[in-house]
Design an enzyme around this catalytic site. Structure first.
Site, PDB file in Angstrom:
ATOM      1  N   ARG A 121       0.831  -1.203   0.000  1.00  0.00           N
ATOM      2  CA  ARG A 121       0.000   0.000   0.000  1.00  0.00           C
ATOM      3  C   ARG A 121       0.863   1.249   0.000  1.00  0.00           C
ATOM      4  O   ARG A 121       0.489   2.282  -0.516  1.00  0.00           O
ATOM      5  CB  ARG A 121      -0.925  -0.012   1.223  1.00  0.00           C
ATOM      6  CG  ARG A 121      -1.977  -1.113   1.162  1.00  0.00           C
ATOM      7  CD  ARG A 121      -2.962  -1.002   2.309  1.00  0.00           C
ATOM      8  NE  ARG A 121      -3.981  -2.054   2.239  1.00  0.00           N
ATOM      9  CZ  ARG A 121      -3.954  -3.164   2.950  1.00  0.00           C
ATOM     10  NH1 ARG A 121      -2.946  -3.395   3.774  1.00  0.00           N
ATOM     11  NH2 ARG A 121      -4.906  -4.052   2.845  1.00  0.00           N
TER      12      ARG A 121
ATOM     13  N   ASP B 242     -10.332  -4.067   8.030  1.00  0.00           N
ATOM     14  CA  ASP B 242      -9.450  -5.058   8.660  1.00  0.00           C
ATOM     15  C   ASP B 242     -10.117  -5.646   9.894  1.00  0.00           C
ATOM     16  O   ASP B 242     -10.051  -6.847  10.147  1.00  0.00           O
ATOM     17  CB  ASP B 242      -8.120  -4.417   9.080  1.00  0.00           C
ATOM     18  CG  ASP B 242      -7.477  -3.636   7.956  1.00  0.00           C
ATOM     19  OD1 ASP B 242      -6.585  -4.167   7.295  1.00  0.00           O
ATOM     20  OD2 ASP B 242      -7.899  -2.492   7.731  1.00  0.00           O
TER      21      ASP B 242
ATOM     22  N   ARG C   4     -12.707  -8.036   8.854  1.00  0.00           N
ATOM     23  CA  ARG C   4     -12.084  -9.304   8.431  1.00  0.00           C
ATOM     24  C   ARG C   4     -11.695 -10.123   9.656  1.00  0.00           C
ATOM     25  O   ARG C   4     -11.838 -11.351   9.668  1.00  0.00           O
ATOM     26  CB  ARG C   4     -10.831  -9.010   7.584  1.00  0.00           C
ATOM     27  CG  ARG C   4     -11.138  -8.527   6.174  1.00  0.00           C
ATOM     28  CD  ARG C   4      -9.896  -7.981   5.475  1.00  0.00           C
ATOM     29  NE  ARG C   4     -10.150  -7.741   4.057  1.00  0.00           N
ATOM     30  CZ  ARG C   4      -9.440  -6.898   3.305  1.00  0.00           C
ATOM     31  NH1 ARG C   4      -8.439  -6.218   3.838  1.00  0.00           N
ATOM     32  NH2 ARG C   4      -9.721  -6.747   2.020  1.00  0.00           N
TER      33      ARG C   4
ATOM     34  N   HIS D  92      -3.469   1.124   8.306  1.00  0.00           N
ATOM     35  CA  HIS D  92      -4.189   0.166   7.474  1.00  0.00           C
ATOM     36  C   HIS D  92      -3.142  -0.364   6.501  1.00  0.00           C
ATOM     37  O   HIS D  92      -2.918   0.204   5.443  1.00  0.00           O
ATOM     38  CB  HIS D  92      -5.328   0.848   6.716  1.00  0.00           C
ATOM     39  CG  HIS D  92      -5.939  -0.003   5.636  1.00  0.00           C
ATOM     40  ND1 HIS D  92      -6.471  -1.246   5.881  1.00  0.00           N
ATOM     41  CD2 HIS D  92      -6.081   0.205   4.303  1.00  0.00           C
ATOM     42  CE1 HIS D  92      -6.930  -1.753   4.738  1.00  0.00           C
ATOM     43  NE2 HIS D  92      -6.699  -0.901   3.764  1.00  0.00           N
TER      44      HIS D  92
END
Length: 318
Positions: free
Chosen positions: A93, A153, A156, A180
């Protein structure tokens, strides 16, 4: 700042790639808005997505979904930014930083020019860095600029724990905090299932390998985006539902606790950096941080996560 009359039922999505379009699709079904405007550098793409999503309106509730431009930002209650280069297989990312900061330098001033007085929600990655860039370039009060952060997240994580314990994931209370991204931290110390400590719940369900299991689950969560990207080249449904949830909390002033990305002042010795910590979120954006319990090791990892982000921010020219 903003002095425009806000249309409480209007949202604007800037960026109509997979994430932007899937998010608008989820919002269309939510009934939160009567007007959603799509803006994209490729006007045709925005028009095509708007047309396609509009055809589902007869199965939802009456509203207008159309392609527009930055003037549509002026009276919006919420502006969501998903514009930016996507993550490619093998790319972190953070590799995206420079590409997307450049894109934000063209978007944010356009929003600021319109005296926007709603909430700015950043979804593009790396979300923490870009949220901080958006705060800086927009001049908006920092509580009104938030990132989707670790909302996905954490979802998840709840999903995986729910599966592991065969219990409804909505009864699992667990947060991922920090960046993140790769330095994210699972706040195991404060995780519980309806108030029952996680380790106790695990044993009740026949799981005794706590160390191995927690490591496995944490890794699965951290790597799930990479896994999905390797298989289908993008992730968008999970984040679309996260965007819908964040919008719901803001538009309905729910004062729910979400691990959104926002400016941190002093929590666990972290100062002036945007990252995710649970916060009360409502109509005005971030109201206040929630001091969750972290072990010494978790707090240390969180600090490392903050330092990693600060390093990147230091390298940017804003």
């Amino acid at each position: 700042m903003g002095n425009n009359k806000v249309n409480a039922k209007k949202a604007v999505m800037i960026g109509c790639g997979f994430v932007g379009s899937a998010s608008v699709f989820a919002l269309m079904q939510s009934g939160l808005f009567t007007e959603i405007v799509l803006i994209d550098a490729d006007r045709n793409k925005a028009e095509g997505e708007a047309m396609d999503i509009s055809h589902g309106i007869p199965f939802a509730s009456p509203m207008r979904i159309y392609a527009g431009d930055y003037d549509d930002v002026a009276d919006a209650a919420i502006v969501i930014i998903s514009a930016g280069a996507g993550q490619k297989p093998g790319e972190t990312r953070l590799d995206l930083v420079n590409k997307n900061v450049a894109i934000f330098k063209s978007i944010i001033p356009e929003i600021a020019k319109r005296n926007f007085s709603g909430i700015l929600l950043v979804v593009a990655n790396p979300v923490d860095v870009l949220t901080q860039v958006a705060i800086k370039l927009s001049g908006l009060p920092e509580q009104r600029v938030i990132g989707s952060g670790t909302v996905l997240d954490s979802a998840r994580l709840k999903y995986k724990l729910g599966e592991h314990l065969s219990v409804d994931s909505r009864s699992v209370h667990a947060f991922i905090v920090g960046e993140h991204g790769d330095s994210e931290v699972v706040a195991w110390s404060s995780a519980n299932v309806s108030g029952v400590e996680l380790s106790e719940m695990c044993e009740m369900r026949g799981h005794y390998q706590h160390k191995e299991n927690t490591r496995e689950i944490a890794d699965a969560v951290k790597n799930s985006a990479y896994e999905i990207i390797n298989r289908k080249h993008a992730t968008y449904y999970g984040i679309a539902m996260s965007v819908r949830r964040i919008c719901e909390v803001i538009m309905r002033d729910e004062k729910s606790i979400l691990p959104v990305s926002h400016m941190i002042h002093g929590a666990y010795g972290i100062e002036d950096v945007v990252l995710s910590m649970p916060a009360i979120v409502g109509a005005d954006g971030v109201e206040t941080d929630i001091p969750i319990k972290l072990s010494g090791e978790e707090a240390l990892k969180l600090k490392e996560s903050a330092d990693a982000l600060k390093e990147i921010l230091a390298s940017l020219e804003l």
